[in-house]
Design a protein around this motif. Structure first.
Motif, mmCIF file in Angstrom:
data_model
loop_
_atom_site.group_PDB
_atom_site.id
_atom_site.type_symbol
_atom_site.label_atom_id
_atom_site.label_comp_id
_atom_site.label_asym_id
_atom_site.label_seq_id
_atom_site.Cartn_x
_atom_site.Cartn_y
_atom_site.Cartn_z
ATOM 1 N N ARG A 137 0.827 -1.202 0.000
ATOM 2 C CA ARG A 137 0.000 0.000 0.000
ATOM 3 C C ARG A 137 0.867 1.260 0.000
ATOM 4 O O ARG A 137 2.020 1.227 0.423
ATOM 5 C CB ARG A 137 -0.925 -0.014 1.224
ATOM 6 N N GLN A 138 0.293 2.351 -0.445
ATOM 7 C CA GLN A 138 0.996 3.622 -0.390
ATOM 8 C C GLN A 138 0.937 4.193 1.025
ATOM 9 O O GLN A 138 0.088 3.796 1.845
ATOM 10 C CB GLN A 138 0.405 4.608 -1.403
ATOM 11 N N GLU A 141 -2.351 5.393 2.486
ATOM 12 C CA GLU A 141 -3.281 4.306 2.802
ATOM 13 C C GLU A 141 -2.911 3.665 4.131
ATOM 14 O O GLU A 141 -3.775 3.388 4.974
ATOM 15 C CB GLU A 141 -3.260 3.256 1.691
ATOM 16 N N GLU A 144 -3.555 6.387 7.080
ATOM 17 C CA GLU A 144 -4.958 6.617 7.398
ATOM 18 C C GLU A 144 -5.577 5.384 8.041
ATOM 19 O O GLU A 144 -6.400 5.498 8.974
ATOM 20 C CB GLU A 144 -5.717 7.007 6.130
ATOM 21 N N ALA A 145 -5.191 4.178 7.587
ATOM 22 C CA ALA A 145 -5.727 2.955 8.186
ATOM 23 C C ALA A 145 -5.306 2.825 9.640
ATOM 24 O O ALA A 145 -6.066 2.313 10.480
ATOM 25 C CB ALA A 145 -5.260 1.734 7.387
ATOM 26 N N ARG A 271 -2.270 13.338 -3.648
ATOM 27 C CA ARG A 271 -2.563 12.441 -2.538
ATOM 28 C C ARG A 271 -1.327 12.280 -1.662
ATOM 29 O O ARG A 271 -0.204 12.180 -2.154
ATOM 30 C CB ARG A 271 -2.973 11.051 -3.052
ATOM 31 N N GLY A 341 4.853 1.157 -2.549
ATOM 32 C CA GLY A 341 3.442 1.458 -2.761
ATOM 33 C C GLY A 341 3.192 2.086 -4.120
ATOM 34 O O GLY A 341 2.166 1.821 -4.755
ATOM 35 N N GLU A 396 6.505 2.601 3.532
ATOM 36 C CA GLU A 396 6.178 1.700 2.420
ATOM 37 C C GLU A 396 7.133 0.511 2.346
ATOM 38 O O GLU A 396 6.725 -0.596 1.985
ATOM 39 C CB GLU A 396 6.171 2.479 1.104
ATOM 40 N N GLY A 403 -0.730 -4.291 7.790
ATOM 41 C CA GLY A 403 -0.770 -2.828 7.778
ATOM 42 C C GLY A 403 0.111 -2.171 8.805
ATOM 43 O O GLY A 403 0.179 -0.933 8.873
#
Length: 422
Positions: A137-138, A141, A144-145, A271, A341, A396, A403
């Motif tokens: 994931r970037q 992502e 925020e998760a 982003r 990412g 990353e 995560g």
């Protein structure tokens, strides 16, 4: 800034150097202005000599009791003519300065030809991009998760291109900056500095931010400029100074906030936190003897590479081509880090040898060992590193399937025992 004497000596060579920058011939217009200025100064000297002679005649006449009205009238006329010539010379001086300060630095001979970044040359690669058994994931992502990277709150507070970091992610960002500054001061011989984040016009001009890049900067209501990098105040420590040669190389580093308007970047990296209006960066600056700047450029780049190696981040060193080398640089190495990412290499450091380009603008000189000879220093600057981009790369590269993010071992002493975020 360019040396007008060098242009007089080799106008064709100067035009060839500007051609490598994608510009047309410049010397003819510059030398025409220079000839006009020199002609004015020649006439000014002639009239000054006549005025001096008149002053002597007036003095003799007065001692002899003769009338001096006619001679004094001639002196007044000469003074008016001299003032006009001086004004014309000053105007041409300003025109020459305006032309020269808008022209980019002369490129080093080994800078490859090319109009855009696709012509940049890969000089080395270190490390292997990690292979994941899941879709990486970037950074935004992941952040925020985890609930630790908040773009909505940042937008409420300040607008777009800002980020709020929370908890252990904020600590990780702080740890990266502290790790870098400690490495450069304890192992690489840089003197740590705390410098102003606001600078005046002369300081911004000295490192070529003004006048060409004014739109890239933020200006305060009292006429100061927020620094886009600590290069600006650090390099200007040598402005107007004559540094003893024994003090060179003069190496400085600082961890500062940096502010950029990102003019012209609409739609790019919208982003996440790759391209921000405010970010932290550790900057390295070296003031050197001209004979030592090429070696210092290599040394500085290795200092930046060491940061990435200690963090375990795969990178590659790029030699920028003629079309991608910055305005003030004679030669630039970029370090690009692999971002899983994005699946792409992204710049994380730029190390440049400016040679005497900035020094001439700042009047930064050195005094040779003989105690008499003066010369312009060479200035170099490099990111060591951009902290926000290093945070992105760590997130990353060190991400896990669930995560979470593993903290690089080198940051352990700064993380208070935290080895995993998430």
């Amino acid at each position: 800034m360019h040396d007008i004497r060098a242009i007089r000596l080799d106008p064709a060579g100067f035009d060839a150097a500007m051609s490598r920058r994608g510009l047309g011939a410049q010397s003819e217009a510059i030398l025409a202005l220079d000839a006009s200025r020199r002609a004015n100064l020649g006439l000014l000297q002639e009239k000054q000599a006549k005025r001096n002679e008149l002053s002597r005649e007036i003095g003799r006449a007065k001692r002899e009791g003769n009338v001096t009205e006619a001679l004094e009238a001639q002196a007044v006329t000469l003074r008016i003519e001299m003032d006009l010539l001086q004004s014309q010379a000053d105007e041409v001086d300003a025109q020459i300065k305006g032309v020269l300060e808008a022209l980019p630095n002369i490129l080093a001979a080994d800078v490859p030809e090319g109009r855009e970044e696709s012509a940049n040359v890969v000089l080395k690669t270190w490390g292997e991009p990690p292979a994941f058994d899941f879709a990486p994931r970037q950074h935004f992502e992941l952040g925020e998760a985890l609930g630790l990277m908040d773009f909505a709150s940042a937008a409420k507070l300040a607008g777009s291109r800002f980020t709020v970091l929370r908890g252990p992610l904020a600590r990780l960002e702080r740890a990266l900056g502290q790790f870098m500054i400690d490495l450069h001061t304890t192992e690489h011989g840089y003197e740590e500095m705390v410098v102003p984040s606001l600078v005046n016009d002369a300081t911004a001009y000295g490192t070529s931010q003004l006048p060409k890049f004014a739109e890239d900067l933020f200006r305060t209501t009292d006429g100061r400029w927020l620094i886009p990098t600590a290069e600006v105040p650090l390099t200007n420590m040598a402005a107007g100074e004559i540094t003893p040669v024994a003090r060179l190389p003069w190496r400085m580093t600082a961890l500062t906030d940096c502010f950029r308007s990102e003019a012209g970047s609409a739609g790019r990296d919208t982003r996440g936190m790759l391209r921000q209006h405010q970010f932290r960066k550790v900057e390295m600056v070296s003031i050197t003897h001209p004979d030592a700047s090429a070696d210092e450029h290599e040394r500085m780049t290795r200092c930046a590479e060491t940061v990435l190696e200690r963090l375990g981040l795969p990178y590659r060193r790029m030699l920028l081509c003629s079309g991608d080398t910055g305005f003030g640089a004679a030669k630039t190495f970029d370090l690009e880090v692999w971002l899983p990412g994005q699946g792409a290499w992204r710049e994380i450091s730029s190390c440049s040898n400016m040679r005497d380009f900035q020094a001439r603008r700042m009047n930064a000189r050195f005094r040779a060992a003989d105690g008499k000879t003066l010369g312009f220093v060479h200035t170099l600057n490099g990111s060591g590193l951009a902290v926000g981009r290093a945070l992105i790369a760590v997130m990353e590269t060190c991400q896990q399937a669930d995560g979470s993010i593993i903290v690089p071992e080198a940051l352990g002493p700064y993380m208070g025992g935290i080895v995993r975020i998430g």
